[in-house]
Design a protein around this motif. Structure first.
Motif, PDB file in Angstrom:
ATOM      1  N   SER A  41     121.227  80.182  80.487  1.00 17.35           N
ATOM      2  CA  SER A  41     120.848  80.396  79.089  1.00 17.35           C
ATOM      3  C   SER A  41     122.030  81.038  78.379  1.00 17.35           C
ATOM      4  CB  SER A  41     119.605  81.290  79.003  1.00 17.35           C
ATOM      5  OG  SER A  41     118.488  80.635  79.570  1.00 17.35           O
ATOM      6  N   THR A  42     122.659  80.279  77.493  1.00 18.62           N
ATOM      7  CA  THR A  42     123.859  80.736  76.797  1.00 18.62           C
ATOM      8  C   THR A  42     123.733  80.401  75.313  1.00 18.62           C
ATOM      9  OG1 THR A  42     125.085  78.650  77.028  1.00 18.62           O
ATOM     10  CG2 THR A  42     125.209  80.216  78.866  1.00 18.62           C
ATOM     11  N   ASN A  46     121.266  74.342  76.360  1.00 20.46           N
ATOM     12  CA  ASN A  46     120.975  74.148  77.774  1.00 20.46           C
ATOM     13  C   ASN A  46     119.473  73.926  77.941  1.00 20.46           C
ATOM     14  OD1 ASN A  46     123.705  75.065  79.067  1.00 20.46           O
ATOM     15  ND2 ASN A  46     123.196  76.655  77.587  1.00 20.46           N
ATOM     16  N   ARG A  47     119.087  72.965  78.762  1.00 20.41           N
ATOM     17  CA  ARG A  47     117.667  72.603  78.869  1.00 20.41           C
ATOM     18  C   ARG A  47     117.375  71.911  80.207  1.00 20.41           C
ATOM     19  NH1 ARG A  47     116.764  67.196  75.261  1.00 20.41           N
ATOM     20  NH2 ARG A  47     115.321  66.835  76.979  1.00 20.41           N
ATOM     21  N   ASP A  48     116.096  71.609  80.427  1.00 19.38           N
ATOM     22  CA  ASP A  48     115.649  70.747  81.543  1.00 19.38           C
ATOM     23  C   ASP A  48     115.975  71.286  82.929  1.00 19.38           C
ATOM     24  OD1 ASP A  48     115.255  68.880  79.411  1.00 19.38           O
ATOM     25  OD2 ASP A  48     117.204  67.997  79.777  1.00 19.38           O
ATOM     26  N   PHE A 274     110.401  76.705  81.073  1.00 21.16           N
ATOM     27  CA  PHE A 274     110.370  75.742  79.980  1.00 21.16           C
ATOM     28  C   PHE A 274     111.584  75.956  79.095  1.00 21.16           C
ATOM     29  CE2 PHE A 274     108.261  79.478  78.334  1.00 21.16           C
ATOM     30  CZ  PHE A 274     108.611  79.545  76.996  1.00 21.16           C
ATOM     31  N   THR A 275     111.821  75.000  78.211  1.00 23.50           N
ATOM     32  CA  THR A 275     112.934  75.067  77.264  1.00 23.50           C
ATOM     33  C   THR A 275     112.397  75.355  75.876  1.00 23.50           C
ATOM     34  OG1 THR A 275     114.201  73.470  78.565  1.00 23.50           O
ATOM     35  CG2 THR A 275     114.876  73.789  76.284  1.00 23.50           C
ATOM     36  N   SER A 276     113.132  76.164  75.121  1.00 29.91           N
ATOM     37  CA  SER A 276     112.748  76.456  73.741  1.00 29.91           C
ATOM     38  C   SER A 276     114.005  76.644  72.906  1.00 29.91           C
ATOM     39  CB  SER A 276     111.884  77.721  73.676  1.00 29.91           C
ATOM     40  OG  SER A 276     111.522  78.014  72.329  1.00 29.91           O
ATOM     41  N   ASN A 277     113.927  76.225  71.634  1.00 29.42           N
ATOM     42  CA  ASN A 277     115.038  76.492  70.721  1.00 29.42           C
ATOM     43  C   ASN A 277     114.662  77.582  69.721  1.00 29.42           C
ATOM     44  OD1 ASN A 277     113.366  75.142  68.930  1.00 29.42           O
ATOM     45  ND2 ASN A 277     114.701  73.367  68.677  1.00 29.42           N
ATOM     46  N   ASN A 299     120.216  81.771  69.423  1.00 32.06           N
ATOM     47  CA  ASN A 299     120.711  81.426  68.095  1.00 32.06           C
ATOM     48  C   ASN A 299     120.127  80.124  67.554  1.00 32.06           C
ATOM     49  OD1 ASN A 299     121.945  79.576  69.732  1.00 32.06           O
ATOM     50  ND2 ASN A 299     124.045  80.197  69.265  1.00 32.06           N
ATOM     51  N   GLY A 300     119.086  79.615  68.199  1.00 32.37           N
ATOM     52  CA  GLY A 300     118.437  78.403  67.739  1.00 32.37           C
ATOM     53  C   GLY A 300     118.756  77.165  68.547  1.00 32.37           C
ATOM     54  N   PHE A 301     119.695  77.248  69.502  1.00 26.04           N
ATOM     55  CA  PHE A 301     119.943  76.147  70.415  1.00 26.04           C
ATOM     56  C   PHE A 301     119.051  76.303  71.649  1.00 26.04           C
ATOM     57  CE2 PHE A 301     124.098  76.207  68.129  1.00 26.04           C
ATOM     58  CZ  PHE A 301     124.007  74.927  67.592  1.00 26.04           C
ATOM     59  N   ASP A 302     118.925  75.221  72.401  1.00 26.93           N
ATOM     60  CA  ASP A 302     118.014  75.218  73.550  1.00 26.93           C
ATOM     61  C   ASP A 302     118.417  76.234  74.608  1.00 26.93           C
ATOM     62  OD1 ASP A 302     116.360  73.188  72.607  1.00 26.93           O
ATOM     63  OD2 ASP A 302     117.628  71.606  73.440  1.00 26.93           O
ATOM     64  N   ASN A 303     117.408  76.910  75.163  1.00 30.70           N
ATOM     65  CA  ASN A 303     117.578  77.816  76.288  1.00 30.70           C
ATOM     66  C   ASN A 303     116.412  77.664  77.255  1.00 30.70           C
ATOM     67  OD1 ASN A 303     120.028  79.457  75.974  1.00 30.70           O
ATOM     68  ND2 ASN A 303     119.080  80.149  74.077  1.00 30.70           N
TER      69      ASN A 303
END
Length: 316
Positions: A41-42, A46-48, A274-277, A299-303
């Protein structure tokens, strides 16, 4: 040598009575927490996530801000230490995403737009797999028809009996996107079937994780009446008649006003990922404050987030 949180969590995964990894404020069993902040998580998308049944390998998807690239990353545990992420041996040339282990850990499925023949071009995504032999992952193999078509197939998830669950947008869907299953028998996949209305609706259903014994399925949906915003996670249990029950909306703070998707449950059924933005970026009147927020992880990107699975898997 700095110890990775992974090393700590490996001990936890192996001991059912051990306490959870602690964060600065809360433990992972109460609310979703960033999984391995700073490594997986950065501040980048990043996801899945997919964790091997023996807990010695992790795969996840790393993407560009505008999806200019999409590669599958690979982490291995060697002599009790987690190595740094590297691009998976089978990824890097095409748009690859959504890795998923078979229950025995010897095969890894994923989605890709790579061509089926060398030198040809392909516009849609298919489901592929690689097998592990002599400790190494082999050459990608296209699952083939009737699973793959000239339409997109995404987010594979495999049951112990070989049944393959995935997302597709076909003519005749119950909604915009449906979750399908292709049964596996005598070395062949059967014609995919759209899951019942307990799972699929008139709107979008996608990115499903099925339990190895097919006792439950967790998936995302966008546009339902109880959707909190960008798309939420739901769970459907299989009843005694083998039918999918009406899906239950997972409560906040699992779901949020952002897109919450890409579910995964560890092989021991103890942890839910799970992934969330979701974002913690707020309005500010100072440039430095804005930059710090945009440089932060959330910051709103996937983690990738994680928590104890019992809150998710509880019955209706």
């Amino acid at each position: 040598m700095i110890k990775s949180i992974f090393a700590i969590c490996t001990i936890i995964f192996a001991a059912t009575t051990a306490s959870l990894c602690q964060t600065t404020e809360t433990s992972a069993d109460s609310i979703p927490q960033l999984f391995e902040p700073g490594r997986i998580s950065t501040k980048y998308p990043n996801r899945d996530i997919a964790i091997s049944p023996d807990r010695e390998e992790i795969f996840y998807t790393f993407q560009g801000y505008k999806r200019e690239f999409s590669v599958i990353m690979h982490l291995m545990q060697i002599n009790g230490e987690w190595m740094e992420p590297v691009v998976a041996s089978f990824s890097g040339q095409f748009h690859d995403l959504e890795p998923a282990f078979a229950p025995d850990g010897k095969r890894l499925y994923f989605a890709s737009n790579r061509p089926t023949e060398e030198g040809s071009k392909k516009a849609d995504y298919d489901i592929w797999y690689v097998d592990k032999e002599h400790g190494k992952w082999g050459t990608p193999v296209n699952v083939g028809a009737p699973v793959n078509t000239d339409k997109n197939e995404f987010y594979p998830s495999v049951a112990e009996n070989g049944s393959l669950y995935f997302t597709a947008e076909y003519e005749g869907n119950k909604g915009k996107e449906d979750i399908y299953v292709s049964r596996y028998s005598d070395g062949k996949y059967a014609r995919p079937e759209s899951l019942s209305e307990g799972v699929n609706s008139e709107t979008y259903e996608f990115n499903a994780f099925v339990a190895p014994d097919e006792s439950y399925i967790i998936f995302s949906s966008y546009g339902r009446a109880d959707d909190l915003g960008g798309g939420d996670l739901y769970i459907s249990m299989k009843n005694e008649q083998g039918e999918w029950t009406n899906a239950r909306h997972l409560p906040a703070p699992i779901n949020s006003e952002a897109l919450d998707y890409c579910p995964f449950v560890s092989a021991d059924q103890q942890y839910f990922f799970f992934t969330s933005n979701r974002s913690k970026v707020q309005q500010a009147d100072k440039y430095k404050e804005l930059i710090l927020m945009m440089e932060s992880i959330e910051n709103g990107f996937d983690n990738v987030y994680w928590m104890k699975a019992d809150r998710v898997l509880k019955t209706h």
